[in-house]
Design a protein around this motif. Structure first.
Motif, PDB file in Angstrom:
ATOM      1  N   VAL A   8      43.145  40.652  44.016  1.00  0.00           N
ATOM      2  CA  VAL A   8      42.493  41.421  43.101  1.00  0.00           C
ATOM      3  C   VAL A   8      42.974  43.061  43.244  1.00  0.00           C
ATOM      4  O   VAL A   8      42.775  43.567  43.950  1.00  0.00           O
ATOM      5  N   THR A   9      43.799  43.524  42.121  1.00  0.00           N
ATOM      6  CA  THR A   9      44.209  44.620  42.188  1.00  0.00           C
ATOM      7  C   THR A   9      43.239  45.792  42.173  1.00  0.00           C
ATOM      8  O   THR A   9      43.442  46.992  42.570  1.00  0.00           O
ATOM      9  N   TYR A 308      35.834  32.630  54.679  1.00  0.00           N
ATOM     10  CA  TYR A 308      34.713  31.529  54.313  1.00  0.00           C
ATOM     11  C   TYR A 308      35.327  30.186  53.995  1.00  0.00           C
ATOM     12  O   TYR A 308      36.441  30.174  53.886  1.00  0.00           O
ATOM     13  N   ASP A 309      34.366  29.354  53.745  1.00  0.00           N
ATOM     14  CA  ASP A 309      34.529  27.690  53.891  1.00  0.00           C
ATOM     15  C   ASP A 309      34.802  27.252  52.529  1.00  0.00           C
ATOM     16  O   ASP A 309      34.140  26.319  52.371  1.00  0.00           O
ATOM     17  N   GLU A 310      35.288  27.968  51.515  1.00  0.00           N
ATOM     18  CA  GLU A 310      35.226  27.503  50.300  1.00  0.00           C
ATOM     19  C   GLU A 310      36.407  28.308  49.449  1.00  0.00           C
ATOM     20  O   GLU A 310      36.771  29.352  49.797  1.00  0.00           O
ATOM     21  N   CYS A 311      36.749  27.602  48.462  1.00  0.00           N
ATOM     22  CA  CYS A 311      37.918  28.410  47.597  1.00  0.00           C
ATOM     23  C   CYS A 311      36.891  29.063  46.608  1.00  0.00           C
ATOM     24  O   CYS A 311      35.959  28.421  45.713  1.00  0.00           O
ATOM     25  N   ILE A 312      37.139  30.352  46.178  1.00  0.00           N
ATOM     26  CA  ILE A 312      36.360  30.904  45.312  1.00  0.00           C
ATOM     27  C   ILE A 312      37.179  31.549  44.260  1.00  0.00           C
ATOM     28  O   ILE A 312      38.484  31.806  44.122  1.00  0.00           O
ATOM     29  N   ASP A 313      36.708  31.924  42.922  1.00  0.00           N
ATOM     30  CA  ASP A 313      37.371  32.507  41.822  1.00  0.00           C
ATOM     31  C   ASP A 313      37.677  33.968  41.878  1.00  0.00           C
ATOM     32  O   ASP A 313      36.970  34.624  42.576  1.00  0.00           O
ATOM     33  N   GLU A 314      38.185  34.386  41.050  1.00  0.00           N
ATOM     34  CA  GLU A 314      38.377  36.043  41.106  1.00  0.00           C
ATOM     35  C   GLU A 314      37.077  36.932  40.906  1.00  0.00           C
ATOM     36  O   GLU A 314      37.071  37.827  41.608  1.00  0.00           O
ATOM     37  N   GLY A 315      36.230  36.386  40.283  1.00  0.00           N
ATOM     38  CA  GLY A 315      34.990  37.127  39.957  1.00  0.00           C
ATOM     39  C   GLY A 315      34.266  37.034  41.353  1.00  0.00           C
ATOM     40  O   GLY A 315      33.693  38.304  41.640  1.00  0.00           O
ATOM     41  N   ALA A 316      34.304  36.087  41.936  1.00  0.00           N
ATOM     42  CA  ALA A 316      33.507  35.998  43.305  1.00  0.00           C
ATOM     43  C   ALA A 316      34.461  36.905  44.418  1.00  0.00           C
ATOM     44  O   ALA A 316      33.757  37.563  45.321  1.00  0.00           O
ATOM     45  N   MET A 317      35.730  36.910  44.100  1.00  0.00           N
ATOM     46  CA  MET A 317      36.484  37.873  45.131  1.00  0.00           C
ATOM     47  C   MET A 317      36.161  39.231  44.838  1.00  0.00           C
ATOM     48  O   MET A 317      35.917  40.168  45.864  1.00  0.00           O
ATOM     49  N   GLY A 318      35.937  39.505  43.734  1.00  0.00           N
ATOM     50  CA  GLY A 318      35.524  41.197  43.137  1.00  0.00           C
ATOM     51  C   GLY A 318      34.195  41.536  43.733  1.00  0.00           C
ATOM     52  O   GLY A 318      34.010  42.365  44.040  1.00  0.00           O
ATOM     53  N   ASP A 319      33.167  40.504  43.568  1.00  0.00           N
ATOM     54  CA  ASP A 319      31.946  40.476  44.302  1.00  0.00           C
ATOM     55  C   ASP A 319      31.923  40.738  45.890  1.00  0.00           C
ATOM     56  O   ASP A 319      31.265  41.591  46.039  1.00  0.00           O
ATOM     57  N   LEU A 320      32.681  40.115  46.391  1.00  0.00           N
ATOM     58  CA  LEU A 320      32.970  40.214  47.941  1.00  0.00           C
ATOM     59  C   LEU A 320      33.499  41.825  48.221  1.00  0.00           C
ATOM     60  O   LEU A 320      32.772  42.428  49.088  1.00  0.00           O
ATOM     61  N   ASP A 321      34.368  41.992  47.502  1.00  0.00           N
ATOM     62  CA  ASP A 321      35.013  43.506  47.520  1.00  0.00           C
ATOM     63  C   ASP A 321      33.846  44.493  47.377  1.00  0.00           C
ATOM     64  O   ASP A 321      33.563  45.495  48.221  1.00  0.00           O
TER      65      ASP A 321
END
Length: 333
Positions: A8-9, A308-321
């Motif tokens: 995610v840029t 983490y033990d799952e594949c996530i979408d870009e929205g979840a990536m942004g939330d993690l960041d």
């Protein structure tokens, strides 16, 4: 059947006014990061592990880790595409030692090969494409690769078979093939297998090893680690005062837009008088392997590896960041 990574840029864009001094209640910061990650795991219905390192006022790193894998308690996981940072730093070390130059054509080291340079490979601006690994990796997963330990030669064979580059040279296009081929160049320069050469030159922690199933992807996404091992690598090479963090613009890099850049296997962004570096990784194979990773270091002073033990979408990536940034800076961007 897409098999690999997205990043995610907009990640690591923080707007809080002040980074807390690392020596001030580091345990509280560790706890905040841990709590934020556990909440994020719960929201995404998965388990994982996190390690956080905070640089204190004496320049020492204080590390804390937390595991939520109640079933296995495993402390090691796939780095996935975060592995690329190790490949890039390994090549940088060879360049710094005068054994290669970023402007060198790949033909100097590997034949037959596309007409590209080492600097273009490390920044994904070679024009090589499309990325055949996205399909091939499912078939390669869990295989053995003989003395080389990885399938980079097979990747290069597929690239050469296409004849044309397939993309625009000089334009950023993320592609695992670039780093697979970098692995071959490292082997030619050192006369050693890729991982053996890089582990020795970079004095990698012993906990960083080829993944048990993903190891055939070593140079582009097949290394595994515990959180302590990779955090130590990140502190050394992306932490405050390091070769890269001192001036990433002095090394090969490419603008991504929005103030972000790609270089040395990481996305980075200038922030105040320093830089933030980060990268996401994923290995997503239906019914075989589903795992993700996020490495980030803020201003060279606070580093995190979340796995983490799952594949996530870009929205979840942004939330993690955003969630982890908030734990460090005290406010959401």
């Amino acid at each position: 059947m897409q098999a690999f990574l997205r990043w995610v840029t907009c990640a690591a864009l923080v707007s809080a006014p002040t980074l807390p001094h690392a020596g001030e209640e580091p345990s509280a910061m560790h706890q905040a990061l841990e709590s934020a990650f556990v909440d994020w795991l719960g929201s995404n219905g998965t388990t994982g592990l996190i390690g956080a390192s905070v640089r204190d006022t004496n320049g020492s790193w204080q590390t804390h880790r937390h595991i939520t894998r109640a079933d296995t308690g495993a402390t090691v996981a796939d780095l996935a595409s975060v592995s690329k940072s190790i490949t890039a730093v390994c090549m940088m070390d060879l360049v710094d030692d005068g054994l290669a130059d970023w402007s060198n054509p790949l033909h100097n080291f590997v034949e037959p090969a596309p007409d590209v340079t080492l600097g273009e490979l490390v920044t994904h601006t070679s024009g090589i494409g499309p990325d055949v690994t996205q399909i091939a990796m499912l078939g390669w997963l869990g295989q053995t690769a003989g003395d080389s330990g990885h399938f980079s030669r097979q990747v290069l064979d597929l690239v050469n078979a296409r004849g044309e580059l397939g993309g625009t040279r000089g334009q950023y296009n993320y592609n695992n093939e670039n780093y697979a081929i970098l692995g071959l160049a490292i082997e030619t320069i050192t006369g050693q297998p890729f991982f053996e050469a890089c582990a020795e030159r970079l004095e990698l922690p012993a906990s960083i090893q080829p993944g048990p199933e993903s190891g055939v992807f070593q140079p582009w996404g097949g290394l595994a680690s515990d959180v302590d091992g990779y955090l130590q690598f990140m502190q050394t090479h992306f932490g405050e005062g390091s070769r890269i963090a001192s001036d990433p613009f002095a090394l090969p890099h490419v603008a991504l837009g929005g103030g972000a850049y790609y270089g040395m296997g990481m996305v980075f962004r200038p922030f105040r008088d320093s830089y933030n570096f980060w990268h996401f990784g994923a290995l997503c194979f239906p019914n075989r392997l589903r795992t993700g990773s996020f490495a980030v270091i803020w201003e060279g002073k606070v580093g995190v590896l979340a796995m983490y033990d799952e594949c996530i979408d870009e929205g979840a990536m942004g939330d993690l960041d955003a969630t982890l940034s908030a734990a460090v800076f005290g406010d959401r961007p």
